[in-house]
Design a protein around this motif. Structure first.
Motif, short mmCIF file in Angstrom:
data_model
loop_
_atom_site.label_atom_id
_atom_site.label_comp_id
_atom_site.label_asym_id
_atom_site.label_seq_id
_atom_site.Cartn_x
_atom_site.Cartn_y
_atom_site.Cartn_z
N SER A 142 -26.06 6.72 2.29
CA SER A 142 -24.91 6.83 1.40
C SER A 142 -25.44 6.80 -0.03
CB SER A 142 -23.97 5.63 1.55
OG SER A 142 -23.76 5.34 2.87
N ASN A 160 0.82 -1.22 0.00
CA ASN A 160 0.00 0.00 0.00
C ASN A 160 0.85 1.27 0.00
OD1 ASN A 160 0.95 -0.28 2.56
ND2 ASN A 160 -1.06 -0.22 3.57
N LEU A 179 -7.60 3.51 -7.98
CA LEU A 179 -8.08 2.36 -7.21
C LEU A 179 -7.78 1.07 -7.97
CD1 LEU A 179 -11.59 3.76 -6.21
CD2 LEU A 179 -9.52 3.73 -4.81
N LEU A 213 -9.90 8.57 -9.89
CA LEU A 213 -9.80 7.32 -9.11
C LEU A 213 -9.69 6.11 -10.03
CD1 LEU A 213 -12.47 8.08 -6.37
CD2 LEU A 213 -10.01 7.84 -6.00
N TYR A 266 -24.95 5.52 -3.77
CA TYR A 266 -24.26 4.52 -4.59
C TYR A 266 -24.31 4.99 -6.03
CZ TYR A 266 -23.73 1.38 -0.66
OH TYR A 266 -23.33 0.84 0.53
N SER A 310 -16.60 -3.32 -3.49
CA SER A 310 -16.15 -4.59 -4.06
C SER A 310 -17.33 -5.53 -4.21
CB SER A 310 -15.09 -5.21 -3.16
OG SER A 310 -14.83 -6.53 -3.59
N LYS A 330 -16.34 11.49 0.79
CA LYS A 330 -15.48 10.30 0.64
C LYS A 330 -16.06 9.37 -0.43
CE LYS A 330 -14.91 6.64 3.46
NZ LYS A 330 -15.15 6.02 4.74
N ILE A 331 -15.23 9.04 -1.42
CA ILE A 331 -15.67 8.15 -2.50
C ILE A 331 -14.87 6.85 -2.41
CG2 ILE A 331 -16.00 7.87 -4.98
CD1 ILE A 331 -15.89 10.93 -5.23
N THR A 332 -15.55 5.74 -2.27
CA THR A 332 -14.83 4.45 -2.24
C THR A 332 -15.46 3.50 -3.25
OG1 THR A 332 -16.28 3.81 -0.41
CG2 THR A 332 -14.06 4.49 0.17
N ALA A 333 -14.65 2.55 -3.72
CA ALA A 333 -15.20 1.55 -4.65
C ALA A 333 -15.84 0.44 -3.82
CB ALA A 333 -14.08 0.99 -5.51
N PHE A 379 -19.48 2.66 -6.99
CA PHE A 379 -18.88 3.51 -5.96
C PHE A 379 -19.90 3.79 -4.86
CE2 PHE A 379 -16.17 4.71 -9.57
CZ PHE A 379 -14.91 4.65 -8.96
N LYS A 380 -19.33 4.08 -3.68
CA LYS A 380 -20.18 4.49 -2.56
C LYS A 380 -19.68 5.86 -2.13
CE LYS A 380 -20.91 3.00 2.21
NZ LYS A 380 -20.49 1.95 3.16
#
Lengths: 377, 370
Positions: free
Chosen positions: B112, A69, A85, B91, B114, B138, B133-136, B127-128
């Protein structure tokens, strides 16, 4: 393959990177040269797309598998770098980074360790030799009804979606671009491997009396010439642009307000003992895509006869060649009623029906239509 | 030999235990743990307990996945992200022009957002978004189930002509009354596909396949594919409020949408030419409910359900030409170029809007829009 790889290796421009200064470039051009190499940045390729990058150990040093990381890959933008990502995996002599979507051809990327840039690479632009081609436009006839409903574009490679509004233009009499001629659909109607796109001429404008029809009129008028143009800017899924600009010209005729009528079709039965094709003439052009899936040949007692259909010129005819020579006897051509003409009228119903006109009641819908024919010596 | 039997028995017991564990994850929804083969994400909708329905046009399948994001938030924070396309593209390691935002859905529990994104090669990414804050998200090894739309449906679910219509593109997805509602388009036939699929999904595909007609001015009657829809209660009765590729607003009583039936809806309004509806949501404020509708080339429309309700009696008669302007009261909000819309709570919406300066922003509307 080895030779090709060597040639590619010669074409690779690699400037060794020295920390805090120089920039590292890697160009790998051809699919098939993927894999780990000890001292170069190489790519993992799949279907002509760079799905991963192998970062050799000598660039990142001896990094522990649980510290991957510390590595980041980011797009070179001139702005604050954003870590892409994806997944990092330690391989033998390299770390493989796989982003969530493949790298974009022609763009440059930085590799960072603990936030510090240590290398840069470019994904080679798409090879012009791989340029996608527009292989066919259906309907293929030059004269089309003014209430034409669908146009199919066939491409040689999977294309990028959501672009038809930008790249497909309909022009009337070489002068007027018809805005909003095609229905703006999200998602667009592609086949599964994204090589065939269905475009609908805005049905709201074709349907009589709906507001779009009243205010904007039908997209096509009869007795006019139209050009459909497909821009060479349209990219395929790997970023390769279309080979050239494509234009098709057609003229419009009267409105088609009649369902296709199998009882009017002309058939040419084959001779027994031969593999001659069974031919059917629809007396009018029909929908290309539906023709490929709505016709079947059955024996008299309903057994499916294996063979191959071929759609004839202008989608006015079709020919069925059996796998085995014909036995003498009676056969059936079975037609699914969803088969449509160019104006969206299918075997059971018209595209738009005037219910205020007291016409004779339409025939009750049928599950299938059949034409009997005999095969003899 | 005995030892072998013993081993087999142990293995069997182990498997049984594993199977139980799997079921235990979500005994209610029949989920199994695995990696769903999602080929595209065109539509998103939330069901109960943080279950997210994913409409995959490429494989003509609806997936139900457990987001494990089911902690209820009473105070939903407003979301505001400028240039969200550029942020998502960074990203993903590409430029904004190489991605498409396919849909957004607000998790009704966690609030949140999506967001389904597609790369130019067709790869889907989920994505969420929480705050900024943006996260993928899984989709590997998650509890999920799925239902294929193009499997041969039961005999009664076929249309009158005996042939199921194949779905080429899912145009919208919703969840109401324990059913997943799916509208789809066929790539070949000009036809409408609307399915109501009981959730949890069962092996038995007792889904409804409907051909829906609408009458324009009581004169021409044609089939028409649904573009987007929502559900709402009008005068105590539940309705599917559908918007068309051809004519915008049509109502269908939900209880009439049964397998194999042909339901005739009634047009309550045509909202302008050269325009396509994009998204619809039902909002509430002070005991009144509103239909909010985003459009391709019009501002966001607000319709009072009360106005529609007033015409309840005439919904079964042909719509007069001047109906839209004379009857149902529409308000155009000062918000244009809205590409996606979902409700954050009863009074606030999350909008994805292309601003006049070209920036694509995700923001939250305030109560004053209702």
């Amino acid at each position: 393959m080895k030779d090709i790889c060597n040639q590619v290796a010669k074409r690779e421009k690699i400037a060794p990177y020295v920390r805090y200064g120089l920039v590292f470039f890697a160009f790998v051009l051809i699919y098939g040269c993927s894999g780990k190499q000890n001292d170069k940045i190489t790519f993992q390729w799949k279907d002509n797309k760079a799905t991963g990058v192998f970062i050799p150990k000598h660039i990142i040093g001896n990094i522990r598998p649980d510290s991957l990381n510390l590595i980041e890959v980011s797009l070179v933008t001139g702005e604050k770098p954003v870590a892409i990502l994806g997944n990092y995996n330690a391989e033998n002599n390299a770390v493989l980074f796989q982003p969530l979507i493949p790298f974009t051809r022609g763009l440059h990327y930085d590799i960072r360790l603990k936030g510090e840039q240590i290398a840069r690479f470019e994904i080679p632009p798409a090879d012009p030799a791989d340029a996608p081609d527009l292989s066919a436009i259906f309907p293929s006839q030059d004269t089309l009804p003014e209430n034409l409903l669908k146009i199919y574009l066939h491409f040689s490679r999977p294309m990028r979606e959501g672009q038809s509004g930008k790249y497909v233009v309909l022009v009337k009499n070489n002068t007027d671009t018809i805005r909003g001629a095609f229905l703006d659909l999200q998602p667009e109607l592609w086949n599964e491997n994204r090589t065939v796109l269905t475009l609908w001429l805005d049905p709201g404008r074709i349907k009589r009396d709906l507001q779009p029809n009243q205010t904007l009129g039908a997209p096509l008028q009869k007795n006019a010439a139209y050009q459909i143009t497909i821009s060479p800017e349209w990219q395929d899924e790997t970023g390769g642009k279309l080979l050239k600009n494509y234009t098709r010209t057609f003229v419009t005729s009267e409105r088609d307000s009649l369902s296709p009528k199998p009882s009017d079709w002309k058939i040419t039965p084959p001779k027994a003992g031969t593999s001659q094709p069974f031919k059917v003439d629809f007396q009018e052009p029909l929908d290309h895509s539906l023709l490929t899936e709505t016709l079947t040949i059955l024996s008299e007692n309903g057994v499916h006869i294996p063979g191959k259909w071929q759609i004839g010129p202008k989608e006015k005819t079709a020919a069925f060649t059996p796998t085995q020579p014909w036995n003498p006897g009676k056969f059936k051509l079975k037609i699914q009623p969803k088969l449509e003409d160019l104006a969206g009228n299918n075997l059971n119903r018209l595209f738009d029906r005037d219910i205020s006109r007291k016409m004779s009641a339409p025939d009750p819908p049928k599950n299938s239509f059949e034409i009997l024919f005999a095969v003899s010596e | 030999m005995k030892k072998m039997y013993f081993l087999l028995a142990v293995a069997g017991a182990g498997l049984a235990l594993l199977a139980t564990t799997t079921r235990f994850t979500h005994p209610k929804y029949g989920f199994t743990i695995g990696t769903p083969e999602i080929k595209s994400i065109n539509s998103l909708a939330f069901g109960p307990d943080g279950v997210l329905f994913i409409g995959d046009s490429k494989s003509a399948t609806v997936f139900a996945v457990d987001t494990k994001d089911a902690a209820a938030t009473s105070q939903a924070a407003a979301i505001e992200i400028k240039n969200i396309d550029q942020k998502l593209a960074a990203l993903l390691g590409t430029d904004a022009q190489n991605i498409t935002i396919q849909d957004i859905a607000v998790n009704p529990l966690s609030k949140s957002v999506y967001c389904a994104v597609q790369g130019s090669d067709g790869t889907p990414v989920l994505f969420k978004i929480e705050g900024d804050k943006i996260t993928a998200v899984s989709t590997k090894n998650i509890p999920f189930s799925s239902v294929a739309l193009n499997d041969a449906p039961a005999e009664d679910a076929k249309d009158k002509r005996g042939n199921p219509v194949r779905v080429a593109a899912i145009s919208d997805l919703g969840f109401a009354d324990d059913k997943v509602l799916v509208s789809g388009l066929s790539g070949k036939e000009f036809n409408s596909v609307f399915r109501s699929i009981p959730f949890p999904f069962t092996n038995k595909q007792d889904q409804a396949t409907l051909e829906i007609y609408h009458a324009a001015h009581g004169k021409y009657e044609t089939l028409s594919p649904i573009r987007t829809f929502t559900t709402a209660e009008i005068a105590g009765k539940k309705y599917l409020v559908a918007s068309y590729t051809c004519t915008p607003l049509v109502l269908f009583p939900l209880d009439e949408l049964k397998p194999g039936t042909h339901v005739k809806g009634r047009t309550v309004a045509e909202m302008g030419s050269g325009n396509s509806p994009i998204d619809m949501v039902t909002m509430k404020k002070g005991g009144e409910s509103f239909l909010m509708m985003a459009n391709s080339s019009r501002p966001v429309f607000k319709v009072k359900y009360k106005s529609i309700e007033t015409y309840q009696g005439s919904l079964t008669t042909p719509v007069e030409e001047s109906f839209a302007t004379a009857g149902v009261d529409f308000v155009s909000l000062p918000v244009t170029n809205v590409i996606q819309l979902d409700k954050l709570d009863d009074t606030r919406m999350v909008l994805l809007q292309r601003r006049s300066n070209g920036s694509l922003d995700l923001w939250t509307s305030s109560e004053r829009y209702l």
